[in-house]
Write an enzyme that holds these catalytic residues in place. Sequence first.
Site, PDB file in Angstrom:
ATOM      1  N   SER A   1      -9.870   1.740   2.363  1.00 20.97           N
ATOM      2  CA  SER A   1      -8.993   2.522   1.521  1.00 20.97           C
ATOM      3  C   SER A   1      -7.886   1.704   0.835  1.00 20.97           C
ATOM      4  O   SER A   1      -7.304   2.182  -0.133  1.00 20.97           O
ATOM      5  CB  SER A   1      -8.333   3.633   2.333  1.00 20.97           C
ATOM      6  OG  SER A   1      -7.427   3.093   3.289  1.00 20.97           O
TER       7      SER A   1
ATOM      8  N   SER B   1     -10.200  -0.183   6.447  1.00 19.79           N
ATOM      9  CA  SER B   1      -9.430  -0.117   5.205  1.00 19.79           C
ATOM     10  C   SER B   1      -8.761  -1.398   4.722  1.00 19.79           C
ATOM     11  O   SER B   1      -8.395  -1.482   3.551  1.00 19.79           O
ATOM     12  CB  SER B   1      -8.384   0.984   5.298  1.00 19.79           C
ATOM     13  OG  SER B   1      -9.028   2.232   5.283  1.00 19.79           O
TER      14      SER B   1
ATOM     15  N   LYS C   1       0.848  -1.185   0.000  1.00 20.81           N
ATOM     16  CA  LYS C   1       0.000   0.000   0.000  1.00 20.81           C
ATOM     17  C   LYS C   1       0.889   1.242   0.000  1.00 20.81           C
ATOM     18  O   LYS C   1       1.934   1.264   0.654  1.00 20.81           O
ATOM     19  CB  LYS C   1      -0.900  -0.003   1.245  1.00 20.81           C
ATOM     20  CG  LYS C   1      -1.961   1.092   1.230  1.00 20.81           C
ATOM     21  CD  LYS C   1      -2.864   1.016   2.462  1.00 20.81           C
ATOM     22  CE  LYS C   1      -4.014   2.013   2.372  1.00 20.81           C
ATOM     23  NZ  LYS C   1      -4.932   1.922   3.532  1.00 20.81           N
TER      24      LYS C   1
END
Lengths: 460, 475
Positions: B157, B181, B82
């Site tokens: 997210s 997320s 990420k």
Amino acid sequence: MSNYELIIGLEVHVELSTKSKMFCRCDADYFGKKPNTQTCPVCLGLPGALPYINEQAIKDCIKIGLALNCEISKDSRFERKNYFYPDLPKGYQISQYRWPLCIKGWIEVVGKNGATSKIRINRVHQEEDTAKLVHQLGISNFKFPISNEQKLTLIDFNRSGVPLVEIVSEPDFRDVEEVRDYAKKLQQIFRYLGVSNADMERGDMRLEANISLREIQNSKSEIRNDELPNYRVELKNINSFRFMIAAIEFEIKRQTEELESGRILKQETRGWDENSKKTYLQRSKEEAHDYRYFPDPDLPPILLEEFQISNIKSQIPELPEKKLERFKSEYKLSSYDVEIITREREMADYYEEGVKIGKEFEVTPKQIVDYIINKKVNIDEVLPAKLVQAIKSALQVVAIDMGELERIINQVIEENQKAVGDYKAGKEAAIMFLVGQVMRRFKEKTDAKIVKEKIEEQIR
Amino acid sequence: MDINNITIKNALEGLKNKDFSSEELTSKYLERIKKIDKELNAFITVDEEGALNQAKKVDELIQSDEDIFEEKKLIGIPFGFKDLYSTKDLKTTAGSKIIDNYIPPYDATATKKLKDAGVVIIGKTNEDAWGHGSSGENSDLGPTRNPYDLTRVPGGSSSGSAAAVAANECLAATGTDTGSSVRLPAAFCNLVGLKPTYGRVSRYGIISMASSFDTIGHITKTVYDNAKILEVTAGRDEFDSTTPDIPVPCYTTALNENQGIKGLRIGISKEYYIEGVDKDVESLTLKAVKHFESMGAVVKNVSLPHTGYAMSCYYILVPAEISSNLARFDGIRFGKTRDQFGNEAKRRIMLGTYVLSSGYYDAYYEKAAKVRTLIKQDFENVFKEVDVLIVPSSPTLPFKIGEKTDDPLQMYLSDIFMCPINIAGIPSLNVPCGFVESLPVGMQIIGPQFSEELLYKVAYKYEQETEYYKIQPKI
């Protein structure tokens, strides 16, 4: 000033001399180092970097708190003080606000008429220093095209994150002398504790003053007006102690004039202009920051046990005030003597070492203090034992009968004209024969060096 | 080698048996990215050169040292990271315009641990900027699409991480979970996603969203793979003061213990089975609970009475911390100026600044902090009665791209079953529990603090019998 009473509160910042910074492992000694060489992701505020607490700094902060008679909180927190400034890489300073480490202390100071009064300490808390802004004109080897006339502000992050302790007093100061004495005493305490060099010129120790004037409603009345004025002027960013005193004195005059002419004073921050010798407005109340303090979620609360606090307490050396009293009574010294001899811990320790050795050689504590003060002894160069030796011989010179010594010297010169002639002819060694002769006849113990000097005087 | 049907477990076996090399494996994934990522937009940065270099190094290590698989637990496994994870010398944007040119000079602790374990970093995955979002649509670099239905969101997210693993662009991906997320995108993409206990995995070097809520998790196809990664990333880190010194169990070993689900006490909290939840999602979750019952679990109705305050509590405390954490992006040392923040970041900065302002602190921040304690206590009380809770992951199926972008409040409600878990700081694992037509549905298995081992065990037994991970997207 007659109708007004001065009210001052002080905020003192002191940089700790710990090995590493407050929340990272960078070297904390930034003075004179090449800019931006002592930095890491943490003190540069890089994305993702997190603080971790320097335990030594916390201990030092507690020491300061204890030295100032504070209560040590068993549950204190680090909090974020949010504001923008280019020298603040995270956009907040890690500080303490609602949960300071040390609270409710006090210290005694001496004011202008020699009276002692108690200054209450609101808090002693731990925080971190900011980076340093350097303003200069353009430089040629800069990687961006900048003309030499262009003003530049550069940021040196070596100071960013250096441990800082803030000591906040209550508004208890009533004259400038008290402020002076307070600053001096704090500096002395920091140095005694060994937590900071507390050098004002280098910025180790910084002062901020909140000043207001209160009308004396009835000077004859016994009832004191305890209500604080509804304004205060904050004197900030003043780098020297001398300038701070000048600024305070200027403010007293300015505020008196303002009040006497019926104007209402407002809360504001003022700086000091050394050229015009005046304070000037930096920020009014309307522009004041809202720091939006909240507990720093990156750091756990500082939880202390009683034994940890007493452990730290046991590491605190005898402080100046105590030492001063003890020296007075133990060594029978005058206030003048002890004030000088205890001003610095190194000197006081040196003196006591001398006293200990002096005992064996019948040199009294008073004689030692006199010698140190009169001769301005350099304690870094003369060992205490040497010092005592020097005093001892100096004392002997004083004690011996100079008349008798001179009589003997003349006698020896008379009887040894050959040796005198040899010496005058350049035979240096000849004088030692004369010294030997004198010392043999002179019954009291004396220093050969002195005898030698005396003979030389006579022959010349 | 068929990368469509491969897991970390069998990739490691393949490498060990020399069925294929790390370079071959890495190349396959890089090819796949080239082929499909234009459509998916799962990656912000693909580090082809770095990945192939690392793969070559891995092959050399495998050649020269037979024990390397013991020493480096994830050797040669292609990972997506990420874009909140600091990766030394590799651009790290946080999905934002502000730092779309920022190259970190250091590795996050989790990055370093995974690198030390031998992973191959394929690239950095797309996300809602700064982690703010539930759909991936708040990425300043364009939304990611759901591999199971390209017209829908993959959840956020950690949108790119989930889409990339689901679409076989990498074998596993890292994520962060502040409110949903990791779990929500895992639920929307038929994957196993862990939100660990707060403090289980170091946050150092991972760009902070809300420091007291942020947890460092990861997304995989299977429970085994997920457990394997946590063995590497978990543990005390002297660079993160919020990581306690609690031993890290060997999570994968626990999976193979014979002891089954028998006697496991599962709690069903009525606050999570409410009006407005998609009927299919709810019935699939309850079907999974029935499945556990059939395996010998005991199901108990429980209550978490303060759940109704969770979203208000979350949307006071989280923006407060965000407003402060984003202050360092001032454009002075790196990045662009603050006017480049996207709308969602601006919204949260303003909310947070407001609730911390003098005069409002007591009414908002402090009150919310008290509510947080009550919510924590709710869970503590419930875990005296049951071992785990099973609740739906999302109140809806993966929604259409653009469906909720005009209504931030509706978007926030996507996380309604997840935010309370972050408030409490306890672990939760998203596990696939079926499909509604072609759209995946996930459920959460939630346990008390540091119960990751139990969550994995429970999930593993279920996965062994259902094998939803074998259902691949068509892309």
